[in-house]
Design a protein around this motif. Structure first.
Motif, mmCIF file in Angstrom:
data_model
loop_
_atom_site.group_PDB
_atom_site.id
_atom_site.type_symbol
_atom_site.label_atom_id
_atom_site.label_comp_id
_atom_site.label_asym_id
_atom_site.label_seq_id
_atom_site.Cartn_x
_atom_site.Cartn_y
_atom_site.Cartn_z
ATOM 1 N N UNK A 197 2.028 -2.477 -5.692
ATOM 2 C CA UNK A 197 3.080 -1.865 -4.879
ATOM 3 C C UNK A 197 3.069 -2.413 -3.455
ATOM 4 N N UNK A 198 1.890 -2.537 -2.862
ATOM 5 C CA UNK A 198 1.790 -3.055 -1.489
ATOM 6 C C UNK A 198 2.288 -4.497 -1.408
ATOM 7 N N UNK A 199 1.962 -5.295 -2.427
ATOM 8 C CA UNK A 199 2.429 -6.688 -2.429
ATOM 9 C C UNK A 199 3.947 -6.747 -2.507
ATOM 10 N N UNK A 258 12.410 -1.655 -4.334
ATOM 11 C CA UNK A 258 12.633 -0.980 -5.616
ATOM 12 C C UNK A 258 11.426 -1.165 -6.536
ATOM 13 N N UNK A 259 10.912 -2.398 -6.586
ATOM 14 C CA UNK A 259 9.725 -2.659 -7.407
ATOM 15 C C UNK A 259 8.510 -1.917 -6.844
ATOM 16 N N UNK A 260 8.383 -1.927 -5.523
ATOM 17 C CA UNK A 260 7.258 -1.212 -4.898
ATOM 18 C C UNK A 260 7.316 0.269 -5.249
ATOM 19 N N UNK A 261 8.503 0.841 -5.212
ATOM 20 C CA UNK A 261 8.664 2.247 -5.546
ATOM 21 C C UNK A 261 8.258 2.564 -6.969
ATOM 22 N N UNK A 294 6.027 0.988 -8.733
ATOM 23 C CA UNK A 294 4.558 0.937 -8.820
ATOM 24 C C UNK A 294 3.912 2.175 -8.177
ATOM 25 N N UNK A 295 4.472 2.618 -7.053
ATOM 26 C CA UNK A 295 3.947 3.841 -6.441
ATOM 27 C C UNK A 295 4.166 5.045 -7.364
ATOM 28 N N UNK A 296 5.304 5.050 -8.062
ATOM 29 C CA UNK A 296 5.541 6.102 -9.056
ATOM 30 C C UNK A 296 4.444 6.100 -10.115
ATOM 31 N N UNK A 297 4.046 4.897 -10.524
ATOM 32 C CA UNK A 297 2.999 4.775 -11.541
ATOM 33 C C UNK A 297 1.681 5.344 -11.036
ATOM 34 N N UNK A 298 1.403 5.144 -9.750
ATOM 35 C CA UNK A 298 0.176 5.722 -9.171
ATOM 36 C C UNK A 298 0.203 7.236 -9.318
ATOM 37 N N UNK A 299 1.336 7.841 -8.978
ATOM 38 C CA UNK A 299 1.430 9.297 -9.022
ATOM 39 C C UNK A 299 1.377 9.827 -10.453
ATOM 40 N N UNK A 300 1.775 9.018 -11.418
ATOM 41 C CA UNK A 300 1.761 9.454 -12.816
ATOM 42 C C UNK A 300 0.357 9.457 -13.404
ATOM 43 N N UNK A 317 -4.122 9.141 -1.746
ATOM 44 C CA UNK A 317 -3.030 9.546 -2.627
ATOM 45 C C UNK A 317 -1.936 10.255 -1.838
ATOM 46 N N UNK A 318 -2.326 11.066 -0.853
ATOM 47 C CA UNK A 318 -1.322 11.734 -0.016
ATOM 48 C C UNK A 318 -0.501 10.715 0.754
ATOM 49 N N UNK A 319 -1.150 9.673 1.234
ATOM 50 C CA UNK A 319 -0.425 8.615 1.956
ATOM 51 C C UNK A 319 0.562 7.908 1.037
ATOM 52 N N UNK A 320 0.132 7.611 -0.177
ATOM 53 C CA UNK A 320 1.027 6.962 -1.143
ATOM 54 C C UNK A 320 2.209 7.874 -1.474
ATOM 55 N N UNK A 321 1.923 9.175 -1.598
ATOM 56 C CA UNK A 321 3.000 10.123 -1.925
ATOM 57 C C UNK A 321 4.053 10.149 -0.817
ATOM 58 N N UNK A 322 3.605 10.144 0.443
ATOM 59 C CA UNK A 322 4.557 10.137 1.556
ATOM 60 C C UNK A 322 5.379 8.854 1.564
ATOM 61 N N UNK A 323 4.708 7.749 1.331
ATOM 62 C CA UNK A 323 5.411 6.459 1.335
ATOM 63 C C UNK A 323 6.409 6.379 0.190
ATOM 64 N N UNK A 324 6.014 6.912 -0.953
ATOM 65 C CA UNK A 324 6.889 6.843 -2.122
ATOM 66 C C UNK A 324 8.096 7.760 -1.978
#
Length: 744
Positions: free
Chosen positions: A370-372, A380-383, A385-391, A403-410
């Protein structure tokens, strides 16, 4: 039986009965009870205890992304209430009853220890004559320790220490007592106990190296609870010098390396991990993980090339298949550090696809991907991948800072994907609306031909796959006797081949008369009804399916335009404020300025573009939008900010006075005096400037308008609030109301 034989038998029976007594201090009694305790009751108890340890080791899962526990136990707080074995447990019960008891291995071990004590203890005149009873008490304490009953465990350990001061298990018991105190939060008492053992007793009695190793490990556990990190380092170093328990020694070395890494002592960390990776006595999971940690602590220079080569070598080794997820991931990190983005992404994807994996490891791989993508501005692609993290993240780590940081970014990326999809879909529909009838027909005829061709290719691929399988027997061996017949229908291979060729030409046809006819209208009514499904035309190939779907209602088309324009505006703000991507912000705002016919949007668009171009240093464009604001909207807040950027604006009304006025107007609204409330807001707004309550007045006015005017006027008032104050709660609320109105 002869008289002599009877005497011998009688003597043996008397000796056995005599030796069973626990009240007589005789050699025969001591020997009998010691042997019976050790090789009968305690043996079974120790076997149950060892089985319990195996279950604990299987249950415990190390998370190598965190600092490992020095003592690898996963205590379950929900099972802290264990069965209480009261005095007398183990008596008056047959072997069959014991087998049927639903006890855990540690509870069984405790039961055997209690039975050994109560059955074979020889406490005569205050002295224990059975040399195995101290072992029984130690087993009792350890069993209670592993069932999280630490206070009863302390009682057993204290009994051994007080009553058996010269027992060979005294030192080990002191260590277990210290560990129980650590679990109870009495770290200082545990440290005092262990210091007495290591400093005082060692000088006078010379404690064995194996016992010292256990004591050093326990001391590191105690200091870890007090956050005295340097002491943890000191005692872990001492605990790794003897290497009696290879499992615990490897764990201690790994934790020592992790602590060095946390302290940013990278050289020391690499030294420890390298030593562990090269140790033949260490278990595989520690050796491989040590290799990975060594790579993590290696700087991104020429040394990383050697480490990457080492990672690739480990990946190729089939013995390391269980660790491929971590090895692939670390190889990706090293490749990314060398700016090989494509290779890094490939390794991360391989890490995700590894057979042996865990969800926590996956969160890191998805995050890297996601970061890459985010750095490449592929939001859109980053989003996704971040969705996949939350899943995949579990509840255990759901509130972790990362995880909280990723959630805010997503969250921002989710909104962005929504608006991008709206712009894309609405643009497509509006493009079709703008076409002439001939242009639409030509467009969809080409589209229908395209999907027909694709469907035919897919069908042909399926037939080819079927024929390929049939040519190899279709479920029957080519060399089987079924294929040896001379007649066509006796030859399976020829039959399957013929069936495939028939379906290529005719498709799948039912077994009936006139099977070659696609149009069955010449047949009877029954045949016609029976074949309705066969003759039905695919709606995907009909032109009317697409032409009829194009909206013609003016209101629907207007709503599509408004949705598209709002999405463009929101995209401009997201790219400008959240992602600091001025190029995409300008792209969306400039396009909105071109396609929008709403004059109310000109002011906020101009102000945002003025800010962006000013930050970019484009003075020509910046001055263009600056002049637009100053000439057309000189009395607005935006104009005042531009005129006096370094001077705090003077508010003519105090905030409390404005708040009181808002309460008065709100009271009118609650009294259903909607038109009067609107007039009051209009009269007051001419003197209202630079207040945080301006958006509240605007929304209240829109709500009042909706109570006594038509729907279109209500929507326009809400749209003004949604656009002018898009970043406020009032603007978001107005937008939600508009969406609800569009659905009705």
């Amino acid at each position: 039986m002869k008289k002599g034989g009877k005497i011998i038998v009688f003597s043996v029976l008397v000796a056995i009965v005599y030796s069973c007594s626990v009240k007589k201090d005789a050699f025969l009694n001591r020997s009998y009870h010691a042997v019976t305790t050790k090789y009968n009751v305690l043996f079974n108890g120790e076997q149950a205890y060892l089985k319990g340890l195996e279950e604990i080791q299987e249950k415990h899962e190390d998370n190598f992304w965190k600092r490992l526990q020095i003592e690898p136990i996963t205590f379950d707080e929900s099972t802290i209430d264990a069965k209480v074995l009261t005095p007398g447990t183990g008596f008056n019960a047959g072997e069959e009853d014991e087998e049927n008891k639903n006890l855990t291995p540690f509870e069984k071990a405790e039961e055997k220890a209690v039975k050994a004590i109560q059955t074979h203890s020889m406490n005569i005149n205050g002295y224990e004559k059975n040399s195995q009873i101290d072992d029984a008490y130690l087993l009792l304490g350890k069993s209670r320790y592993y069932t999280q009953r630490f206070i009863p465990a302390l009682e057993a350990f204290n009994y051994v220490i007080v009553n058996y001061p010269k027992a060979n298990l005294n030192y080990e018991t002191r260590i277990w007592r210290a560990k129980a105190n650590i679990r109870l939060g009495n770290e200082k008492r545990a440290i005092q106990t262990l210091r007495l053992l290591l400093d005082v007793l060692d000088e006078t009695e010379k404690i064995g190296k194996s016992t010292k190793e256990q004591a050093y490990t326990a001391m590191a556990m105690a200091y870890e609870q007090t956050d005295t990190i340097q002491k943890v380092v000191d005692y872990l170093k001492l605990a790794t010098t003897t290497n009696y328990n290879k499992e615990q020694t490897a764990r201690n070395m790994f934790v020592l390396g992790q602590v060095y890494s946390e302290l940013d002592r990278k050289d020391s960390a690499r030294m420890v991990f390298k030593k562990l990776a090269e140790s033949r006595r260490a278990p595989d999971r520690f050796r491989i993980r040590a290799e990975i940690e060594y790579a993590k602590n290696t700087p991104n220079d020429s040394a990383s090339i050697v480490v990457l080569a080492r990672m690739k070598k480990l990946i190729k080794n089939t013995d390391n298949r269980k660790f491929l997820n971590a090895l692939y991931y670390q190889a990706g990190v090293l490749e990314e550090g060398r700016n090989n983005q494509e290779k890094a992404a490939e390794y991360y994807k391989r890490s995700l696809q590894a057979k042996h994996n865990n969800n926590y490891q996956k969160t890191y791989a998805y995050e890297r991907l996601a970061d890459m993508a985010f750095e490449k501005e592929d939001y859109l692609l980053a989003g996704s991948y971040y969705d996949s993290v939350m899943q995949v993240v579990s509840k255990e780590f759901d509130q972790e800072k990362r995880i909280r940081r990723i959630r805010r970014k997503n969250k921002g990326l989710t909104a962005l994907r929504k608006y991008e999809e709206t712009v894309k879909n609405n643009d497509s529909i509006l493009q079709l609306v703008a076409m002439t009838s001939d242009e639409r027909t030509s467009f969809f005829e080409s589209y229908i031909e395209k999907i027909k061709k694709e469907d035919e290719e897919k069908q042909q691929q399926l037939l080819n796959a079927q024929n390929f399988g049939n040519s190899f027997g279709g479920g029957a061996s080519i060399n089987s006797s079924a294929n040896k017949g001379k007649w066509y229908f006796y030859n399976t291979q020829a039959l399957n081949f013929g069936r495939g060729e028939f379906q290529k030409v005719w498709g799948t046809r039912p077994l009936e008369d006139n099977w070659r006819l696609s149009d069955k209208s010449i047949n009877t009514i029954d045949n016609t009804l029976a074949n309705t499904e066969e003759t039905k035309v695919n709606t995907r190939y009909q032109l009317s399916t697409y032409i009829d779907a194009i909206p013609t209602d003016e209101q629907t088309i207007t709503n599509l335009v408004l949705e598209r324009n709002d999405a463009l505006y929101q995209l401009g703000l997201i790219y400008k404020e959240q992602f600091i991507n001025h190029t995409l912000a300008i792209k969306n705002l400039e396009r909105l300025r071109e396609v929008s016919a709403d004059d109310k949007l000109e002011l906020p668009i101009s102000y945002h573009l003025y800010q962006i171009y000013k930050e970019q240093g484009d003075l020509v464009k910046s001055n263009e939008y600056k002049n637009t604001i100053l000439q057309k909207y000189p009395e607005t807040t935006f104009a005042q900010i531009i005129k006096n950027p370094d001077v705090k604006l003077v508010v003519e009304k105090k905030e409390d006075e404005i708040l009181n006025k808002y309460k008065e107007v709100y009271y009118l609204y609650k009294e259903n005096k909607f038109e009067e409330a609107v007039n009051e807001i209009d009269n007051f707004s001419s003197t209202l400037q630079n207040s945080n309550l301006i958006p509240k007045f605007a929304l209240l006015k829109a709500l009042a308008i909706g109570k006594y005017q038509d729907k279109e006027t209500y929507k326009k008032a809400l749209e003004f609030v949604a656009v002018s104050y898009a970043t406020t709660e009032e603007g978001k609320k107005a937008k939600e109301i508009i969406e609800q109105l569009n659905k009705t």
